[in-house]
Design a protein around this motif. Structure first.
Motif, PDB file in Angstrom:
ATOM      1  N   ALA A   1      34.502   4.798  -5.589  1.00 56.33           N
ATOM      2  CA  ALA A   1      34.906   3.401  -5.523  1.00 56.33           C
ATOM      3  C   ALA A   1      33.730   2.488  -5.220  1.00 56.33           C
ATOM      4  CB  ALA A   1      35.990   3.234  -4.446  1.00 56.33           C
ATOM      5  N   VAL A   2      32.905   2.886  -4.251  1.00 52.82           N
ATOM      6  CA  VAL A   2      31.781   2.037  -3.848  1.00 52.82           C
ATOM      7  C   VAL A   2      30.769   1.906  -4.983  1.00 52.82           C
ATOM      8  CG1 VAL A   2      29.851   1.817  -2.231  1.00 52.82           C
ATOM      9  CG2 VAL A   2      32.095   2.569  -1.413  1.00 52.82           C
ATOM     10  N   ALA A   3      30.544   2.976  -5.736  1.00 57.42           N
ATOM     11  CA  ALA A   3      29.575   2.938  -6.830  1.00 57.42           C
ATOM     12  C   ALA A   3      29.991   1.941  -7.900  1.00 57.42           C
ATOM     13  CB  ALA A   3      29.406   4.324  -7.438  1.00 57.42           C
ATOM     14  N   ASN A   4      31.270   1.903  -8.234  1.00 55.38           N
ATOM     15  CA  ASN A   4      31.736   0.946  -9.241  1.00 55.38           C
ATOM     16  C   ASN A   4      31.595  -0.488  -8.760  1.00 55.38           C
ATOM     17  OD1 ASN A   4      32.988   2.365 -11.700  1.00 55.38           O
ATOM     18  ND2 ASN A   4      33.865   3.521 -10.018  1.00 55.38           N
ATOM     19  N   VAL A   5      31.910  -0.729  -7.494  1.00 52.18           N
ATOM     20  CA  VAL A   5      31.797  -2.080  -6.957  1.00 52.18           C
ATOM     21  C   VAL A   5      30.331  -2.511  -6.908  1.00 52.18           C
ATOM     22  CG1 VAL A   5      32.178  -3.508  -4.916  1.00 52.18           C
ATOM     23  CG2 VAL A   5      33.924  -1.882  -5.640  1.00 52.18           C
ATOM     24  N   ALA A   6      29.462  -1.607  -6.448  1.00 49.11           N
ATOM     25  CA  ALA A   6      28.038  -1.942  -6.359  1.00 49.11           C
ATOM     26  C   ALA A   6      27.436  -2.183  -7.736  1.00 49.11           C
ATOM     27  CB  ALA A   6      27.287  -0.818  -5.642  1.00 49.11           C
ATOM     28  N   ALA A   7      27.848  -1.397  -8.724  1.00 45.20           N
ATOM     29  CA  ALA A   7      27.331  -1.581 -10.079  1.00 45.20           C
ATOM     30  C   ALA A   7      27.785  -2.910 -10.671  1.00 45.20           C
ATOM     31  CB  ALA A   7      27.777  -0.423 -10.966  1.00 45.20           C
ATOM     32  N   ALA A   8      29.057  -3.252 -10.476  1.00 43.61           N
ATOM     33  CA  ALA A   8      29.556  -4.525 -10.988  1.00 43.61           C
ATOM     34  C   ALA A   8      28.891  -5.700 -10.281  1.00 43.61           C
ATOM     35  CB  ALA A   8      31.069  -4.594 -10.807  1.00 43.61           C
TER      36      ALA A   8
ATOM     37  N   VAL B   1      20.203  10.565  -2.942  1.00 45.33           N
ATOM     38  CA  VAL B   1      20.476   9.707  -1.780  1.00 45.33           C
ATOM     39  C   VAL B   1      19.301   8.773  -1.524  1.00 45.33           C
ATOM     40  CG1 VAL B   1      20.777   9.714   0.719  1.00 45.33           C
ATOM     41  CG2 VAL B   1      22.124  11.258  -0.689  1.00 45.33           C
ATOM     42  N   ALA B   2      18.093   9.340  -1.544  1.00 45.73           N
ATOM     43  CA  ALA B   2      16.903   8.511  -1.328  1.00 45.73           C
ATOM     44  C   ALA B   2      16.738   7.484  -2.445  1.00 45.73           C
ATOM     45  CB  ALA B   2      15.671   9.403  -1.231  1.00 45.73           C
ATOM     46  N   LEU B   3      17.019   7.886  -3.683  1.00 43.39           N
ATOM     47  CA  LEU B   3      16.874   6.970  -4.813  1.00 43.39           C
ATOM     48  C   LEU B   3      17.899   5.855  -4.760  1.00 43.39           C
ATOM     49  CD1 LEU B   3      15.287   6.474  -7.413  1.00 43.39           C
ATOM     50  CD2 LEU B   3      16.921   7.928  -8.621  1.00 43.39           C
ATOM     51  N   ILE B   4      19.136   6.189  -4.404  1.00 48.00           N
ATOM     52  CA  ILE B   4      20.185   5.175  -4.308  1.00 48.00           C
ATOM     53  C   ILE B   4      19.890   4.206  -3.168  1.00 48.00           C
ATOM     54  CG2 ILE B   4      22.625   4.833  -3.734  1.00 48.00           C
ATOM     55  CD1 ILE B   4      23.216   7.408  -5.281  1.00 48.00           C
ATOM     56  N   ALA B   5      19.437   4.753  -2.028  1.00 47.01           N
ATOM     57  CA  ALA B   5      19.105   3.885  -0.899  1.00 47.01           C
ATOM     58  C   ALA B   5      17.987   2.909  -1.250  1.00 47.01           C
ATOM     59  CB  ALA B   5      18.699   4.743   0.300  1.00 47.01           C
ATOM     60  N   ARG B   6      17.104   3.332  -2.129  1.00 42.07           N
ATOM     61  CA  ARG B   6      15.991   2.471  -2.524  1.00 42.07           C
ATOM     62  C   ARG B   6      16.390   1.469  -3.612  1.00 42.07           C
ATOM     63  NH1 ARG B   6      10.421   2.887  -2.069  1.00 42.07           N
ATOM     64  NH2 ARG B   6       9.208   1.869  -3.702  1.00 42.07           N
ATOM     65  N   ALA B   7      17.281   1.883  -4.510  1.00 44.58           N
ATOM     66  CA  ALA B   7      17.610   1.048  -5.667  1.00 44.58           C
ATOM     67  C   ALA B   7      18.747   0.075  -5.410  1.00 44.58           C
ATOM     68  CB  ALA B   7      17.954   1.937  -6.868  1.00 44.58           C
ATOM     69  N   VAL B   8      19.733   0.470  -4.609  1.00 39.80           N
ATOM     70  CA  VAL B   8      20.892  -0.404  -4.380  1.00 39.80           C
ATOM     71  C   VAL B   8      20.494  -1.510  -3.412  1.00 39.80           C
ATOM     72  CG1 VAL B   8      23.242  -0.544  -3.504  1.00 39.80           C
ATOM     73  CG2 VAL B   8      22.514   1.456  -4.810  1.00 39.80           C
TER      74      VAL B   8
END
Length: 241
Positions: free
Chosen positions: A87-94, A146-153
């Motif tokens: 759920a969080v991934a879809n919201v963050a992407a949008a 995890v490290a990549l998402i923390a850096r990119a989001v």
């Protein structure tokens, strides 16, 4: 004439650059791919797990039940659970790509690729190096993700809105919501009940050689993935009006 063509081509390139999805969307799609592969790869490794643990396939299948219980309990309590990540991934992407971009379709494509590519590769690797090998590989890739998402989001900072627990409970009063949940639980439960034991069904019942199980998994996942892609194409604002 030539100037008009060049101007039109330049405008087309600029439009593509404006509509190109940001990197964070693809990073989140990678996360859903790893999540989906981790969730379903056990289906292709169940006979190897049962043989190594010296239990029958039904007993080994309880590992899937334990994972499902973790999904139910963990998703409402922690953002590290798989259910919450979807759920969080879809919201963050949008939020990152804007409402007009097909960000959620790209994030969802990670889950489809998990079934078509990730699970068969995991089953093939498990036959070569043992069933623990794919899980160790997924653990390493997940740590890197995890490290990549923390850096990119990006951090939305002051724009973050915290919902209250009461507002979440208020949504449960909707009868339509429970109807949708019941339909999802029934269809998903039926599919996963068979898919969880697809490997022993193919080898023990259908007589398929174990080496061909990964190819069978590719075929079984390709048809539903194609159907979901076609459904997503029809479920556009222009077609649903």
């Amino acid at each position: 004439m030539r100037g008009g063509v060049l101007h039109a081509a330049r405008g087309d390139v600029q439009e593509r650059l404006r509509t190109r999805l940001p990197l964070v969307v693809h990073v989140l799609a990678l996360g859903t791919f790893l999540m989906g592969t981790t969730e379903f790869v056990v289906a292709g490794l169940l006979p190897e797990i049962a043989g190594d643990l010296r239990v029958n396939v039904a007993r080994a299948g309880l590992l899937i039940t334990v994972f499902g219980v973790g999904m139910i309990v963990g998703a409402p309590l922690t953002a590290l659970a798989t259910g919450a990540f979807w759920a969080v991934a879809n919201v963050a992407a949008a939020h990152a790509a804007g409402p007009a971009a097909a960000s959620r379709a790209v994030v969802g494509a990670g889950a489809m690729l998990a079934n078509v590519v990730g699970v068969p590769l995991g089953a093939f690797a498990g036959q070569l190096m043992g069933w623990r090998g794919p899980f160790w590989a997924l653990a390493v890739l997940a740590a890197a993700a995890v490290a990549l998402i923390a850096r990119a989001v990006p951090d939305d900072g002051a724009a973050r809105h915290a919902g209250s627990f009461q507002s979440e409970l208020a949504a449960l009063r909707s009868g339509r919501l429970w109807l949708v949940l019941a339909a999802c639980a029934t269809t998903t439960g039926g599919v996963l009940a068979a898919y969880s034991y697809v490997s022993p069904l193919l080898t023990d019942r259908a007589g398929l050689p174990a080496g061909l199980v990964p190819l069978a998994l590719v075929g079984s996942a390709s048809a539903p993935s194609s159907a979901r892609s076609s459904g997503a194409g029809w479920a556009t604002p222009g077609r649903t009006r």
